[in-house]
Scaffold this active site. Structure first.
Site, PDB file in Angstrom:
ATOM      1  CG  LEU A  22      -2.599  -0.922   1.155  1.00 41.61           C
ATOM      2  CD1 LEU A  22      -2.646  -0.897   2.670  1.00 41.61           C
ATOM      3  CD2 LEU A  22      -2.905  -0.163  -0.135  1.00 41.61           C
ATOM      4  CG  ASP A  41       9.710   0.671   3.523  1.00 43.73           C
ATOM      5  OD1 ASP A  41       8.775   0.213   3.050  1.00 43.73           O
ATOM      6  OD2 ASP A  41      10.746  -0.545   4.341  1.00 43.73           O
ATOM      7  CG  ASP A  76      12.432   2.118  14.224  1.00 45.83           C
ATOM      8  OD1 ASP A  76      11.419   2.860  13.872  1.00 45.83           O
ATOM      9  OD2 ASP A  76      13.025   1.469  14.771  1.00 45.83           O
ATOM     10  CG  ASN A 103       1.335   2.258   4.558  1.00 40.48           C
ATOM     11  OD1 ASN A 103       0.180   1.749   3.813  1.00 40.48           O
ATOM     12  ND2 ASN A 103       2.354   1.770   4.511  1.00 40.48           N
ATOM     13  CE1 TYR A 174      -2.698  -4.795  11.206  1.00 45.73           C
ATOM     14  CE2 TYR A 174      -4.390  -5.473  11.226  1.00 45.73           C
ATOM     15  CZ  TYR A 174      -3.842  -5.028  10.784  1.00 45.73           C
ATOM     16  OH  TYR A 174      -3.759  -4.357   9.235  1.00 45.73           O
ATOM     17  CE  LYS A 178      -3.012  -1.609  11.114  1.00 51.01           C
ATOM     18  NZ  LYS A 178      -2.027  -0.198  10.418  1.00 51.01           N
ATOM     19  CB  THR A 208      -0.091  -5.747   0.916  1.00 55.85           C
ATOM     20  OG1 THR A 208      -0.414  -6.464   2.423  1.00 55.85           O
ATOM     21  CG2 THR A 208      -0.828  -4.959   0.270  1.00 55.85           C
TER      22      THR A 208
END
Length: 306
Positions: A22, A41, A76, A103, A174, A178, A208
């Site tokens: 994404l 990244d 990071d 993201n 997770y 979120k 992904t």
């Protein structure tokens, strides 16, 4: 023939976790609309362990080859130093910051009874702390700009998930992270509006590295030439619009997006209520709660529970 200005012409956009999936799709889509992009990244594996190449540099090369402008950042963002250097990278390279897209993330899925503390902490760190710290440092820059009389049409797009809205079996860490991102989004939208900053979140569904196994097990690959509903590129147009000046007036909202579908998610709000004006007994409270539940909308099922 002159190129038609894009929706984000001249804007400076930071995208975290933009080396693959994404994030990569978002970075390329912003660049295609005229934005100058900071591609962040760390280059780690699916579970956050170990480097796996230089994906940020590869995305920058794609953008440059297409005639766009981009720079890589490999820090990071779940550390104060890394998040501060990310915002500094945008400002030092391009002189400004207009949009932050949070993201970055990875998975360490386990059922709760098998979920180690390290797996909990690692997922919380990259998703929740990895949203908070870039947001904090970007907000500080935008606040300083506002106080100097240079208020911008600033935008933040956070990344939640259906798992954060409904829960997901085997993803307690997770899902909790979120869900926390949604709460952070609402607070940031309320606090940062005075500085000209809008903050929204998306709950995307796409194929992904994090989801390819799930989709391989549950969905057939699209036929050649058919619309690929699970392509990450389908999510990016909404993200680009939310990150553009064109989205003026939209803040504190959560959008679910998948394939060709966009849904405005409506969160917690009061449902059936009873107030006796005095303390209930436990039996009375239970009887009343049962009546209220019977009059309420049933919750949607947790992912993986049926």
């Amino acid at each position: 023939m002159a190129r038609t200005p894009g929706l984000c012409e001249g804007r400076v956009v930071v995208v975290t976790g933009a080396g693959r999936g994404l994030g990569r799709a978002h970075a390329l889509a912003f660049a295609a609309e005229g934005a100058r992009v900071v591609v962040n990244d760390l280059g780690v594996g699916l579970d956050g362990a170990g480097p796996s190449g230089s994906p940020a540099g590869e995305v920058v090369a794609e953008i440059l080859a297409a005639g766009g402008s981009a720079v890589a950042h490999g820090g990071d963002i779940a550390t104060a130093e890394g998040a501060a250097s990310l915002i500094a990278c945008a400002v030092d390279t391009y002189g400004r910051l207009d949009t932050l897209v949070n993201n970055a993330g990875f998975l360490r899925d386990r059922m709760l009874v098998n979920l180690d503390e390290d797996d909990w902490d690692a997922v919380m760190r990259v998703h929740l702390k990895g949203h908070f710290l870039p947001l904090k440092h970007a907000a500080a820059w935008w606040r300083a700009e506002s106080k100097a009389g240079r208020e911008a049409a600033a935008r933040v797009v956070n990344t939640s998930s259906g798992a954060g809205l409904l829960g997901s079996v085997g993803q307690g860490n997770y899902s909790a992270a979120k869900a926390g991102i949604v709460g952070l989004t609402l607070v940031a939208a309320a606090e940062m509006g005075r500085y000209g900053v809008q903050v929204n979140a998306i709950a995307p569904a796409a194929r992904t590295r994090m989801t390819e196994r799930t989709f391989a097990e549950t969905m057939a690959a699209p036929e050649a030439g058919a619309f690929d509903a699970m392509a990450p590129e389908n999510v990016s147009p909404l993200v680009v619009w939310l990150g553009a000046a064109a989205s003026a007036g939209v803040t504190g909202r959560v959008f679910e997006t998948e394939g060709g579908r966009i849904t405005v998610m409506e969160g917690w709000r009061p449902g059936p209520t009873a107030d006796r004006g005095a303390r209930w007994t436990p039996a009375e409270a239970g009887e009343t709660a049962a009546k209220l539940l019977a009059a309420s909308e049933p919750p949607l099922p947790v992912y993986g529970s049926r």
